[in-house]
Design a protein around this motif. Structure first.
Motif, PDB file in Angstrom:
ATOM      1  N   SER A   8       0.838  -1.200   0.000  1.00 40.13           N
ATOM      2  CA  SER A   8       0.000   0.000   0.000  1.00 40.13           C
ATOM      3  C   SER A   8       0.872   1.249   0.000  1.00 40.13           C
ATOM      4  N   PHE A   9       0.301   2.344  -0.453  1.00 36.98           N
ATOM      5  CA  PHE A   9       0.938   3.652  -0.349  1.00 36.98           C
ATOM      6  C   PHE A   9      -0.154   4.700  -0.183  1.00 36.98           C
ATOM      7  N   ILE A  10       0.228   5.886   0.265  1.00 37.54           N
ATOM      8  CA  ILE A  10      -0.732   6.946   0.579  1.00 37.54           C
ATOM      9  C   ILE A  10      -0.586   8.087  -0.415  1.00 37.54           C
ATOM     10  N   GLN A 177      -1.513  11.973  -9.652  1.00 33.99           N
ATOM     11  CA  GLN A 177      -2.170  11.286 -10.770  1.00 33.99           C
ATOM     12  C   GLN A 177      -1.969   9.776 -10.687  1.00 33.99           C
ATOM     13  N   HIS A 178      -0.786   9.355 -10.246  1.00 34.73           N
ATOM     14  CA  HIS A 178      -0.525   7.925 -10.076  1.00 34.73           C
ATOM     15  C   HIS A 178      -1.435   7.324  -9.004  1.00 34.73           C
ATOM     16  N   GLY A 179      -1.651   8.071  -7.901  1.00 31.37           N
ATOM     17  CA  GLY A 179      -2.542   7.581  -6.851  1.00 31.37           C
ATOM     18  C   GLY A 179      -3.987   7.508  -7.294  1.00 31.37           C
ATOM     19  N   LEU A 180      -4.423   8.462  -8.123  1.00 29.13           N
ATOM     20  CA  LEU A 180      -5.823   8.487  -8.554  1.00 29.13           C
ATOM     21  C   LEU A 180      -6.165   7.342  -9.498  1.00 29.13           C
ATOM     22  N   ILE A 181      -5.191   6.877 -10.278  1.00 24.68           N
ATOM     23  CA  ILE A 181      -5.474   5.772 -11.208  1.00 24.68           C
ATOM     24  C   ILE A 181      -5.255   4.409 -10.550  1.00 24.68           C
ATOM     25  N   SER A 182      -4.752   4.393  -9.307  1.00 24.76           N
ATOM     26  CA  SER A 182      -4.539   3.130  -8.595  1.00 24.76           C
ATOM     27  C   SER A 182      -5.821   2.708  -7.879  1.00 24.76           C
ATOM     28  N   THR A 183      -5.872   1.453  -7.477  1.00 22.71           N
ATOM     29  CA  THR A 183      -7.021   0.942  -6.724  1.00 22.71           C
ATOM     30  C   THR A 183      -6.983   1.487  -5.299  1.00 22.71           C
ATOM     31  N   ILE A 184      -8.089   2.079  -4.865  1.00 18.17           N
ATOM     32  CA  ILE A 184      -8.165   2.689  -3.539  1.00 18.17           C
ATOM     33  C   ILE A 184      -8.752   1.676  -2.553  1.00 18.17           C
ATOM     34  N   LYS A 185      -8.005   1.373  -1.501  1.00 18.05           N
ATOM     35  CA  LYS A 185      -8.483   0.448  -0.478  1.00 18.05           C
ATOM     36  C   LYS A 185      -9.497   1.118   0.444  1.00 18.05           C
ATOM     37  N   TYR A 186      -9.105   2.227   1.038  1.00 17.78           N
ATOM     38  CA  TYR A 186     -10.010   3.006   1.882  1.00 17.78           C
ATOM     39  C   TYR A 186      -9.498   4.437   1.944  1.00 17.78           C
ATOM     40  N   ILE A 205      -5.572   5.564   0.673  1.00 20.23           N
ATOM     41  CA  ILE A 205      -4.691   4.410   0.870  1.00 20.23           C
ATOM     42  C   ILE A 205      -4.876   3.505  -0.337  1.00 20.23           C
ATOM     43  N   CYS A 206      -3.875   3.496  -1.213  1.00 19.33           N
ATOM     44  CA  CYS A 206      -3.971   2.836  -2.513  1.00 19.33           C
ATOM     45  C   CYS A 206      -3.201   1.525  -2.506  1.00 19.33           C
ATOM     46  N   GLN A 207      -3.626   0.640  -3.365  1.00 20.91           N
ATOM     47  CA  GLN A 207      -2.955  -0.652  -3.522  1.00 20.91           C
ATOM     48  C   GLN A 207      -1.862  -0.552  -4.572  1.00 20.91           C
ATOM     49  N   GLY A 208      -0.707  -1.147  -4.277  1.00 20.77           N
ATOM     50  CA  GLY A 208       0.393  -1.150  -5.227  1.00 20.77           C
ATOM     51  C   GLY A 208       1.617  -0.447  -4.695  1.00 20.77           C
TER      52      GLY A 208
END
Length: 390
Positions: A8-10, A177-186, A205-208
């Motif tokens: 995960s990353f934020i 932009q990278h966070g917005l196109i990633s899958t969002i966990k919560y 909190i994004c997946q990847g």
């Protein structure tokens, strides 16, 4: 709740909040704070009953193994000390208090209960001495369980029930932009105080894996590093160096001390009954007047508007100092990872350094550097190995 095994990353995005939306957010945070304190109080009460029970004391004496684990589970079950039991309690408490159930959704209620349970569990396991109940100025974040209901991110907005708040999204920011196109966990919503004003943010909190800028590339290889109070030495396969922590960090030592003196004078003027009378003391051949000490026992303190203004100035200076140190230490971690991602270092005690070199550690933040280096190395599929060298 099982911990997610995916990386995960934020991604943090500032929110564009109107006055009406801010009033509603403050009301929801007040409801969440009261619910968290109620859950924390109930969790601590159940934990104390569990610790003093005969079943728990008997389980502690058993040798490690399946029988011991099962005995602990039975003792916890008898006193309903578990995360899911606290979920039932938080739902019951919020339902009985009608206004809290209107302000805080069920998913957020359960995350607050989980947060309170983990805090009490640290005391049970000896990782903390006590818990801290939240006052309005220290309760700064709430989060949901998924991006499907409760607090969620949708169409570049934070959506929380009937509340929809736009995010401030720069066009050329490749990290966001990278966070917005990633899958969002919560999604987490939080506020910070900057220059005396409350600023609201959304943390996705994004997946990847996080976005790596081209200049912050990570090379393969092994690096040995040696930490000091104010610098770090590193040796790679083809390069070596000595780099300082947070070079040129503004400590604002004189400014903060001057503000603290003003705050103490203001507090003495507003609370004369909370101090002992002044004393006349001999200092050599002179008689000097010594200020009275604070009276023992818990007392009510009145804070004037001038005191609150000075406190905001002090917090702002400390925030600027901390932000600069973190920024410089992130650059330092990127510089080291350009020469390798497998880190070997000595196992040093930063807490021990804090006792001897308190001001230097506070300004340089070597512990933050190590946590940032570990996080970035693991994101690049590297490793950080700490060992005690004789």
């Amino acid at each position: 709740m099982k911990k997610s095994k995916t990386p995960s990353f934020i991604t943090e995005i500032q929110l564009k909040v109107s006055n009406q939306q801010e009033r509603e957010l403050i009301a929801r945070f007040q409801a969440g704070r009261q619910l968290y304190n109620a859950c924390l109080n109930e969790s601590m009460a159940r934990m104390e009953l569990l610790k003093s029970s005969q079943a728990y004391q008997a389980a502690k004496k058993l040798p490690k193994g399946k029988h011991r684990d099962e005995a602990f589970k039975q003792a916890r079950r008898a006193y309903r000390y578990s995360e899911y039991d606290l979920h039932y309690y938080v739902t019951l408490t919020a339902t009985r208090s009608n206004w809290i159930s209107q302000k805080v959704d069920s998913n957020t209620q359960q995350k607050l209960a989980t947060r309170a349970f983990k805090a009490s569990e640290k005391v049970l396991f000896g990782l903390a001495k006590s818990v801290r109940y939240k006052v309005p100025t220290r309760f700064r974040s709430m989060e949901g369980k998924s991006n499907k209901s409760g607090i969620r991110w949708k169409s570049n907005q934070i959506v929380w029930g009937k509340l929809a708040i736009d995010g401030i999204i720069p066009d050329n920011d490749c990290v966001i932009q990278h966070g917005l196109i990633s899958t969002i966990k919560y999604v987490r919503i939080l506020w910070r105080e900057l220059n005396g004003k409350r600023r609201w943010y959304a943390q996705l909190i994004c997946q990847g894996q996080p976005f790596f800028k081209p200049q912050n590339y990570v090379s393969s290889g092994t690096i040995g590093i040696d930490l000091n109070v104010s610098n770090v030495a590193f040796v790679a396969d083809s390069h070596a160096g000595l780099l300082p922590f947070a070079e040129g960090v503004p400590t604002f030592e004189r400014e903060i001390k001057a503000i603290q003196r003003k705050m103490e004078r203001s507090r003495r003027t507003s609370n004369p009954d909370n101090y002992n009378p002044d004393l006349l003391c001999k200092k050599g051949n002179k008689t000097v007047k010594k200020k009275g000490t604070i009276k023992k026992g818990s007392r009510k303190w009145n804070q004037s508007k001038n005191y609150q203004k000075l406190a905001r100035k002090k917090r702002e200076l400390e925030h600027r100092k901390t932000s600069y140190a973190k920024s410089q230490n992130r650059r330092l971690a990127n510089e080291i990872l350009r020469h390798g991602k497998d880190i070997k270092t000595e196992n040093v005690s930063v807490k021990g350094w804090q006792k001897r070199y308190g001001k230097a550690i506070s300004a340089k933040s070597p512990s933050f550097f190590m946590s940032e280096l570990t996080r970035k190395a693991e994101s690049a599929k590297g490793s950080v190995i700490t060992a005690i060298f004789m």
